[in-house]
Design a protein around this motif. Structure first.
Motif, PDB file in Angstrom:
ATOM      1  N   ALA A 211       0.819  -1.207   0.000  1.00 53.01           N
ATOM      2  CA  ALA A 211       0.000   0.000   0.000  1.00 53.01           C
ATOM      3  C   ALA A 211       0.852   1.257   0.000  1.00 53.01           C
ATOM      4  CB  ALA A 211      -0.941  -0.001   1.207  1.00 53.01           C
ATOM      5  N   ARG A 212       2.010   1.179   0.657  1.00 50.69           N
ATOM      6  CA  ARG A 212       2.912   2.337   0.718  1.00 50.69           C
ATOM      7  C   ARG A 212       3.837   2.417  -0.484  1.00 50.69           C
ATOM      8  NH1 ARG A 212       3.573   4.614   5.791  1.00 50.69           N
ATOM      9  NH2 ARG A 212       4.813   6.144   4.649  1.00 50.69           N
ATOM     10  N   LEU A 213       4.126   1.261  -1.127  1.00 51.22           N
ATOM     11  CA  LEU A 213       5.042   1.230  -2.271  1.00 51.22           C
ATOM     12  C   LEU A 213       4.365   0.488  -3.433  1.00 51.22           C
ATOM     13  CD1 LEU A 213       8.283   0.202  -0.326  1.00 51.22           C
ATOM     14  CD2 LEU A 213       7.697   2.494  -1.147  1.00 51.22           C
ATOM     15  N   PRO A 214       3.248   1.004  -3.928  1.00 54.12           N
ATOM     16  CA  PRO A 214       2.472   0.270  -4.934  1.00 54.12           C
ATOM     17  C   PRO A 214       3.190   0.079  -6.262  1.00 54.12           C
ATOM     18  CG  PRO A 214       1.641   2.507  -4.703  1.00 54.12           C
ATOM     19  CD  PRO A 214       2.644   2.309  -3.605  1.00 54.12           C
ATOM     20  N   ALA A 215       4.185   0.913  -6.557  1.00 49.98           N
ATOM     21  CA  ALA A 215       4.869   0.807  -7.847  1.00 49.98           C
ATOM     22  C   ALA A 215       6.078  -0.124  -7.812  1.00 49.98           C
ATOM     23  CB  ALA A 215       5.313   2.200  -8.312  1.00 49.98           C
ATOM     24  N   GLU A 218       8.881  -5.820  -6.874  1.00 48.55           N
ATOM     25  CA  GLU A 218       9.230  -6.919  -5.998  1.00 48.55           C
ATOM     26  C   GLU A 218       8.330  -6.973  -4.764  1.00 48.55           C
ATOM     27  OE1 GLU A 218      12.390  -9.651  -6.160  1.00 48.55           O
ATOM     28  OE2 GLU A 218      10.598  -9.373  -7.381  1.00 48.55           O
ATOM     29  N   VAL A 219       7.885  -5.816  -4.278  1.00 44.44           N
ATOM     30  CA  VAL A 219       6.912  -5.809  -3.184  1.00 44.44           C
ATOM     31  C   VAL A 219       5.620  -6.464  -3.659  1.00 44.44           C
ATOM     32  CG1 VAL A 219       5.507  -4.367  -1.664  1.00 44.44           C
ATOM     33  CG2 VAL A 219       7.911  -3.785  -2.060  1.00 44.44           C
ATOM     34  N   ALA A 220       5.163  -6.089  -4.843  1.00 42.73           N
ATOM     35  CA  ALA A 220       3.957  -6.699  -5.408  1.00 42.73           C
ATOM     36  C   ALA A 220       4.176  -8.186  -5.655  1.00 42.73           C
ATOM     37  CB  ALA A 220       3.575  -6.000  -6.715  1.00 42.73           C
ATOM     38  N   GLY A 221       5.382  -8.542  -6.126  1.00 42.71           N
ATOM     39  CA  GLY A 221       5.687  -9.944  -6.382  1.00 42.71           C
ATOM     40  C   GLY A 221       5.644 -10.785  -5.126  1.00 42.71           C
ATOM     41  N   LEU A 222       6.198 -10.256  -4.032  1.00 41.92           N
ATOM     42  CA  LEU A 222       6.186 -11.004  -2.778  1.00 41.92           C
ATOM     43  C   LEU A 222       4.763 -11.179  -2.265  1.00 41.92           C
ATOM     44  CD1 LEU A 222       7.621 -12.383  -0.430  1.00 41.92           C
ATOM     45  CD2 LEU A 222       7.885 -10.134   0.649  1.00 41.92           C
ATOM     46  N   LEU A 223       3.964 -10.116  -2.302  1.00 42.43           N
ATOM     47  CA  LEU A 223       2.585 -10.237  -1.854  1.00 42.43           C
ATOM     48  C   LEU A 223       1.829 -11.244  -2.720  1.00 42.43           C
ATOM     49  CD1 LEU A 223       0.177  -9.459  -0.127  1.00 42.43           C
ATOM     50  CD2 LEU A 223      -0.148  -7.431  -1.576  1.00 42.43           C
ATOM     51  N   ILE A 266       0.612 -10.041  -9.836  1.00 45.08           N
ATOM     52  CA  ILE A 266       1.840 -10.429 -10.532  1.00 45.08           C
ATOM     53  C   ILE A 266       1.780 -10.050 -12.004  1.00 45.08           C
ATOM     54  CG2 ILE A 266       1.109 -12.812 -11.016  1.00 45.08           C
ATOM     55  CD1 ILE A 266       4.655 -11.440 -10.259  1.00 45.08           C
ATOM     56  N   THR A 267       0.607 -10.109 -12.597  1.00 44.52           N
ATOM     57  CA  THR A 267       0.477  -9.710 -14.003  1.00 44.52           C
ATOM     58  C   THR A 267       0.831  -8.245 -14.178  1.00 44.52           C
ATOM     59  OG1 THR A 267      -1.257 -11.369 -14.375  1.00 44.52           O
ATOM     60  CG2 THR A 267      -1.098  -9.555 -15.952  1.00 44.52           C
ATOM     61  N   GLU A 268       0.291  -7.406 -13.294  1.00 42.50           N
ATOM     62  CA  GLU A 268       0.579  -5.972 -13.367  1.00 42.50           C
ATOM     63  C   GLU A 268       2.049  -5.687 -13.078  1.00 42.50           C
ATOM     64  OE1 GLU A 268      -0.814  -1.788 -11.192  1.00 42.50           O
ATOM     65  OE2 GLU A 268      -1.859  -3.672 -10.771  1.00 42.50           O
ATOM     66  N   ALA A 269       2.629  -6.407 -12.114  1.00 42.17           N
ATOM     67  CA  ALA A 269       4.028  -6.168 -11.754  1.00 42.17           C
ATOM     68  C   ALA A 269       4.968  -6.535 -12.895  1.00 42.17           C
ATOM     69  CB  ALA A 269       4.384  -6.964 -10.502  1.00 42.17           C
ATOM     70  N   ALA A 274      11.373  -4.568 -15.436  1.00 41.72           N
ATOM     71  CA  ALA A 274      12.374  -5.402 -14.762  1.00 41.72           C
ATOM     72  C   ALA A 274      11.708  -6.399 -13.819  1.00 41.72           C
ATOM     73  CB  ALA A 274      13.350  -4.526 -13.983  1.00 41.72           C
ATOM     74  N   VAL A 275      12.176  -7.640 -13.874  1.00 44.90           N
ATOM     75  CA  VAL A 275      11.583  -8.718 -13.086  1.00 44.90           C
ATOM     76  C   VAL A 275      12.582  -9.195 -12.045  1.00 44.90           C
ATOM     77  CG1 VAL A 275      10.648 -11.062 -13.164  1.00 44.90           C
ATOM     78  CG2 VAL A 275      10.086  -9.436 -14.971  1.00 44.90           C
ATOM     79  N   GLY A 276      12.124  -9.348 -10.792  1.00 46.29           N
ATOM     80  CA  GLY A 276      12.970  -9.816  -9.704  1.00 46.29           C
ATOM     81  C   GLY A 276      12.581 -11.210  -9.268  1.00 46.29           C
ATOM     82  N   GLU A 277      13.306 -11.723  -8.269  1.00 49.23           N
ATOM     83  CA  GLU A 277      13.129 -13.120  -7.871  1.00 49.23           C
ATOM     84  C   GLU A 277      11.746 -13.409  -7.291  1.00 49.23           C
ATOM     85  OE1 GLU A 277      15.262 -14.155  -3.968  1.00 49.23           O
ATOM     86  OE2 GLU A 277      16.454 -12.481  -4.744  1.00 49.23           O
ATOM     87  N   TYR A 278      11.167 -12.462  -6.542  1.00 49.77           N
ATOM     88  CA  TYR A 278       9.840 -12.725  -5.979  1.00 49.77           C
ATOM     89  C   TYR A 278       8.776 -12.746  -7.077  1.00 49.77           C
ATOM     90  CZ  TYR A 278      12.074 -11.990  -1.473  1.00 49.77           C
ATOM     91  OH  TYR A 278      12.899 -12.097  -0.382  1.00 49.77           O
ATOM     92  N   GLN A 279       8.966 -11.932  -8.097  1.00 50.40           N
ATOM     93  CA  GLN A 279       8.030 -11.957  -9.211  1.00 50.40           C
ATOM     94  C   GLN A 279       8.112 -13.283  -9.965  1.00 50.40           C
ATOM     95  OE1 GLN A 279       8.063  -8.088 -11.517  1.00 50.40           O
ATOM     96  NE2 GLN A 279       9.586  -7.605  -9.957  1.00 50.40           N
TER      97      GLN A 279
END
Length: 398
Positions: A211-215, A218-223, A266-269, A274-279
């Motif tokens: 919610a604080r870092l929506p863009a 990797e945060v989105a990927g982890l969630l 994950i689709t939006e992320a 750039a793709v990270g490990e959580y994604q």
């Protein structure tokens, strides 16, 4: 304590802690004071009813306790008492420092075990006793762990990390949340496969961070990874608590709402670039969740993603998962060859033997499968996993 009170305390705890730490400049002392305020609320609110402003109530109680703590110390050191002032009333409770507290708890100087414990207490609102029970250690041991963590942070600047340290600090925070979720989803020890208080808390904190870092991809990927994985939890155990492997789960019991939310995240992320490990891990989880039957799983695509993840991380557990994907695409002999190569990197790890046994079973080598299932069962500290491995060996040995 009712669920409403418990959820309210967890929501308020990091904001009150952040307010006090920012005002007083002493994280360790503020954390002690907030814990006592939480305990007081847990005693009084269910009896007296919720205050009109719960966060302000907690802040007032914590500030009084913090004043008492400082004055007690100042009784021995009068010079410090002379410079201590009661803070003036203001809008301190309206400032949300939760993200700062979360980043401080994920400080790279802390060990993962200490960071997890401190995060659960300072941001999650769990008591030391609750954390100790979750990790199956004595309360005194957990109290020492948390105390050492706070001592390491004594003097740390209570402010968001600067631009130069943002990436490394965020990585530490994400890793801590990932470890908390994994321990809750598959407990490393004890009689229960799940510890939902841990996995649920990790998801709550990941939502807060997103919610604080929506863009942040990797945060989105982890969630997304947490949601897509937790969606399978209702089908992972039988009524007696025994483990059900992924291929045998009743997929109608999977939580479709979590799957839809996780796939959307994950689709939006991934579309951002750039793709990270959580994604990548979330994308693998999405492919599993997308298969209506185990035999519909897109193993070639999963294999490709594990190859990418292996190059990103160099993690031997990722390599072990890739060996399973190789076996599903190219046959068990190819997977077993990779497992043999991993022996020096995962010595004595029960999962290595469990995977080897599974692939031996796929290959039709029942004797080897029984032997490795038994070795894996002897090495795991999780009772549900042990029961599953022993039962698998017994079935093949008939």
């Amino acid at each position: 304590m009712s669920r409403v009170v418990e959820d309210l305390l967890r929501e308020c705890a990091p904001r009150v802690l952040g307010a006090l730490a920012r005002r007083r400049g002493d994280f360790a002392l503020a954390e002690d004071a907030v814990q006592e305020a939480l305990l007081s609320a847990a005693r009084h609110w269910p009896v007296d009813g919720l205050p009109d402003d719960p966060r302000a109530w907690l802040t007032r109680v914590a500030e009084r306790r913090m004043t008492d703590l400082v004055r007690s110390e100042a009784a021995r050191r009068r010079r410090e008492l002379a410079v201590f002032r009661e803070p003036p009333p203001g809008d301190v409770v309206d400032h949300d420092d939760t993200l700062v507290v979360l980043f401080l708890c994920g400080h790279p100087d802390l060990t993962p075990a200490s960071a997890i414990a401190l995060t659960l207490r300072a941001v999650g609102g769990l008591t030391t006793a609750e954390i100790a029970r979750a990790f199956l250690v004595p309360e005194a041991t957990m109290a020492q762990r948390i105390s050492r963590a706070k001592q390491k942070l004594r003097g740390a600047r209570f402010a968001p990390p600067g631009a130069e340290e943002w990436a490394s600090r965020l990585r530490s925070v994400l890793h801590v949340l990932y470890l908390i979720f994994n321990e809750g989803y598959t407990s490393s020890a004890g009689g229960s496969l799940h510890r939902t208080e841990l996995s649920g808390e990790a998801i709550r904190l990941a939502r807060l961070l997103h919610a604080r870092l929506p863009a942040d991809g990797e945060v989105a990927g982890l969630l997304a990874l947490m949601l897509l994985t937790d969606a399978r939890r209702p089908a992972r155990t039988r009524p007696d608590g025994s483990l059900v492997p992924l291929a045998e789960q009743d997929r109608a019991r999977w939580d479709q709402a979590l799957i839809v939310e996780g796939v959307g995240l994950i689709t939006e992320a991934v579309e951002r670039g750039a793709v990270g490990e959580y994604q990548v891990q979330a994308s693998i989880a999405a492919l599993h969740d997308d298969a209506r039957r185990a035999e519909d799983t897109d193993w070639p695509q999963i294999l490709g993603m594990y190859g990418l993840l292996e190059r990103m991380t160099g993690n031997p557990v990722v390599s072990l998962n890739r060996a399973v994907a190789v076996a599903m695409v190219h046959g068990p002999a190819a997977g077993l060859a990779l497992v043999d190569e991993l022996e020096p990197r995962l010595p004595g790890h029960h999962r290595l033997d469990a995977v080897r046994a599974h692939l031996d079973e796929m290959a039709g080598d029942a004797d080897a499968a029984v032997r490795h299932y038994r070795i894996a069962a002897a090495r795991t500290t999780s009772t549900p996993e042990q029961r599953y491995l022993v039962d698998r060996a017994a079935r093949l040995a008939r």
